[in-house]
Design a protein around this motif. Structure first.
Motif, short mmCIF file in Angstrom:
data_model
loop_
_atom_site.label_atom_id
_atom_site.label_comp_id
_atom_site.label_asym_id
_atom_site.label_seq_id
_atom_site.Cartn_x
_atom_site.Cartn_y
_atom_site.Cartn_z
N VAL A 1 0.87 -1.18 0.00
CA VAL A 1 0.00 0.00 0.00
C VAL A 1 0.90 1.23 0.00
O VAL A 1 1.76 1.38 0.87
CB VAL A 1 -0.92 0.01 1.25
CG1 VAL A 1 -1.68 1.34 1.36
CG2 VAL A 1 -1.88 -1.17 1.22
N ILE A 2 0.71 2.09 -0.99
CA ILE A 2 1.49 3.33 -1.07
C ILE A 2 0.53 4.49 -0.82
O ILE A 2 -0.49 4.62 -1.50
CB ILE A 2 2.17 3.47 -2.44
CG1 ILE A 2 3.14 2.31 -2.65
CG2 ILE A 2 2.89 4.81 -2.56
CD1 ILE A 2 3.61 2.13 -4.07
N LEU A 3 0.86 5.30 0.19
CA LEU A 3 -0.02 6.42 0.53
C LEU A 3 0.48 7.68 -0.16
O LEU A 3 1.69 7.92 -0.24
CB LEU A 3 -0.04 6.64 2.04
CG LEU A 3 -0.48 5.44 2.88
CD1 LEU A 3 -0.39 5.78 4.36
CD2 LEU A 3 -1.91 5.03 2.52
N ILE A 4 -0.49 8.49 -0.62
CA ILE A 4 -0.11 9.79 -1.19
C ILE A 4 -0.94 10.87 -0.52
O ILE A 4 -2.03 10.61 0.00
CB ILE A 4 -0.34 9.84 -2.72
CG1 ILE A 4 -1.81 9.55 -3.07
CG2 ILE A 4 0.57 8.88 -3.45
CD1 ILE A 4 -2.18 10.00 -4.47
N ASP A 5 -0.39 12.09 -0.53
CA ASP A 5 -1.12 13.28 -0.07
C ASP A 5 -1.36 13.21 1.45
O ASP A 5 -0.56 13.66 2.22
CB ASP A 5 -2.40 13.42 -0.92
CG ASP A 5 -3.40 14.44 -0.41
OD1 ASP A 5 -2.97 15.39 0.25
OD2 ASP A 5 -4.61 14.28 -0.67
N ARG A 6 -2.46 12.62 1.88
CA ARG A 6 -2.75 12.57 3.32
C ARG A 6 -2.20 11.27 3.92
O ARG A 6 -1.98 10.29 3.20
CB ARG A 6 -4.25 12.68 3.55
CG ARG A 6 -4.81 13.95 2.92
CD ARG A 6 -6.26 14.14 3.20
NE ARG A 6 -6.79 15.18 2.33
CZ ARG A 6 -8.08 15.41 2.16
NH1 ARG A 6 -8.97 14.69 2.82
NH2 ARG A 6 -8.48 16.37 1.36
N TYR B 1 1.82 -0.03 5.67
CA TYR B 1 1.97 0.65 4.38
C TYR B 1 3.46 0.73 4.04
O TYR B 1 4.31 0.73 4.93
CB TYR B 1 1.28 2.03 4.38
CG TYR B 1 1.92 3.06 5.27
CD1 TYR B 1 2.88 3.92 4.79
CD2 TYR B 1 1.55 3.16 6.60
CE1 TYR B 1 3.47 4.87 5.62
CE2 TYR B 1 2.12 4.11 7.44
CZ TYR B 1 3.08 4.96 6.95
OH TYR B 1 3.66 5.88 7.77
N THR B 2 3.74 0.82 2.76
CA THR B 2 5.13 0.74 2.30
C THR B 2 5.80 2.11 2.29
O THR B 2 6.96 2.26 2.68
CB THR B 2 5.18 0.12 0.89
OG1 THR B 2 4.55 -1.16 0.97
CG2 THR B 2 6.60 -0.05 0.37
N ALA B 3 5.07 3.11 1.81
CA ALA B 3 5.66 4.44 1.70
C ALA B 3 4.56 5.49 1.65
O ALA B 3 3.40 5.18 1.34
CB ALA B 3 6.52 4.54 0.43
N TRP B 4 4.95 6.71 1.95
CA TRP B 4 4.03 7.86 1.83
C TRP B 4 4.77 8.99 1.14
O TRP B 4 5.95 9.24 1.43
CB TRP B 4 3.55 8.31 3.22
CG TRP B 4 2.84 9.64 3.17
CD1 TRP B 4 1.51 9.85 2.94
CD2 TRP B 4 3.41 10.95 3.33
NE1 TRP B 4 1.23 11.20 2.93
CE2 TRP B 4 2.38 11.90 3.17
CE3 TRP B 4 4.70 11.41 3.58
CZ2 TRP B 4 2.59 13.27 3.25
CZ3 TRP B 4 4.92 12.79 3.66
CH2 TRP B 4 3.87 13.71 3.50
N VAL B 5 4.07 9.70 0.26
CA VAL B 5 4.65 10.91 -0.34
C VAL B 5 3.57 12.00 -0.37
O VAL B 5 2.41 11.73 -0.68
CB VAL B 5 5.24 10.64 -1.75
CG1 VAL B 5 4.19 10.14 -2.73
CG2 VAL B 5 5.90 11.89 -2.30
#
Ligand code: AHR
Length: 337
Positions: free
Chosen positions: A128-133, A143-147
């Motif tokens: 799971v890659i998170l973006i924004d929030r 989760y693997t990463a957030w940007v």
């Protein structure tokens, strides 16, 4: 992990036959149907759950994802618009798991409530890659990463620019009455921007925080809420509006009330996002400052996925570059838009 495009597309075709689909998703899903019948490609299947289409920022963010997740770039995209409902995002993630996508990309509407469905993705072996929030989960390995953006930094910048403008006007010791139009409750953008601005405000006894109201990041709510605030308070000096869309609505209500927005007007507006229309209003002098929120996250997610495909490790968190625009530097930003 790759090459599930055919399988995912067949499941999608079945889903369309059994359930129909919404207009906004029709194009991508018809692309999927085409792919189901025509694809031999070794594509990476990505399921994207987007928050909604509440703002101009969101539209640009969606385009940035759609522009990278193309067949030419080696991807097969399944896209779902959650229409600002967490339950829709949870459903979307579950459908991506059952379609056995390679990656799930998600911008979480709110920070809480993700543990169970992320555990399901982890059990299925899908990163799971998170973006924004962000998502506030007990186990960060879910989760693997957030940007995304540093929303706290953005809120601090809004406070700092207000300090600077008041000082330039010789009003640093005046009583300054402030209202805040907040974005979606519980979302990282709202939490971070509120915290950052409030921390700066705490350093000024003469800044009176009259009220924070929920505008849900939309123009309609921004307009309604501003209209009620203007009826309730006769002497608002500053509106901190947590995105441009709410600012557009607030500005309409300010002008309907016969007031002038601007540094030399009745009310100073501070906004977030720095969309093209927001920046035009900075240029016109109606928005005093617009703190940028960078929507172009697609290229970063592409980098993360390509790195994971190569077996490289990726950074857990990555903040994107942003700026603050006032009439002093707005021209250069507009030249870029
Ligand atoms: O999470 C980013 C925020 O969400 C943007 O500021 C806003 O416009 C959007 O709806």
């Amino acid at each position: 992990m790759k090459n599930k495009a055919r399988w995912a597309a067949w499941l999608l075709v079945l889903g369309l036959v059994l359930g129909g689909c919404g207009a906004a998703e029709t194009k991508m899903q018809s692309d999927a149907v085409e792919s189901a019948f025509g694809a031999e490609e070794d594509l990476i299947v990505v399921g994207v759950s987007q928050v909604g289409s509440e703002s101009v920022w969101r539209t640009v963010n969606t385009e940035s994802l759609q522009n990278v997740f193309t067949k030419d770039n080696g991807y097969f995209l399944l896209f779902k618009n959650a229409r600002q409902k967490q339950e829709n995002q949870i459903k979307a993630v579950r459908s991506f798991i059952s379609q056995r996508v390679d990656y799930i990309v998600l911008s979480p509407l709110t920070e809480t409530g993700w543990d169970t469905v992320f555990e399901e993705a982890k059990e299925a072996g899908i990163p799971v890659i998170l973006i924004d929030r962000k998502a506030n989960v007990k186990d960060e390995s879910l989760y693997t990463a957030w940007v995304g953006s540093n929303f706290y930094w953005e809120g601090v910048q809004a406070g700092r620019i207000l300090e600077k403008k008041l000082a330039a006007q010789g009003r640093e010791n005046d009583t300054i009455r402030i209202v805040t139009l907040c974005g979606t409750a519980g979302g990282t953008a709202t939490l971070g921007r509120s915290q950052g601005f409030e921390e700066v405000a705490e350093g000024h006894d003469n800044w009176i925080m009259l009220e924070n109201v929920d505008g849900d990041f939309t123009t309609t709510k921004g307009k309604e809420q501003m209209r009620s605030l203007l009826r309730k308070y006769k002497d608002i000096d500053v509106v901190v509006s947590q995105n441009d869309d709410m600012t557009f609505g607030a500005l309409a209500s300010i002008e309907d009330a016969g007031l002038k927005a601007g540094e030399r007007g009745d009310i100073m507006l501070i906004s977030f996002d720095a969309t093209k229309n927001g920046l035009e209003l900075v240029k016109e002098g109606k928005i005093m400052a617009d703190v940028e929120c960078n929507p172009h996250l697609g290229e970063y997610v592409d980098e993360i996925i390509k790195a994971l495909e190569r077996g490289d490790s990726v950074r857990k968190e990555r903040y994107v570059r942003e700026n603050v625009y006032t009439k002093d530097n707005v021209e250069e930003a507009l030249a870029d838009r």
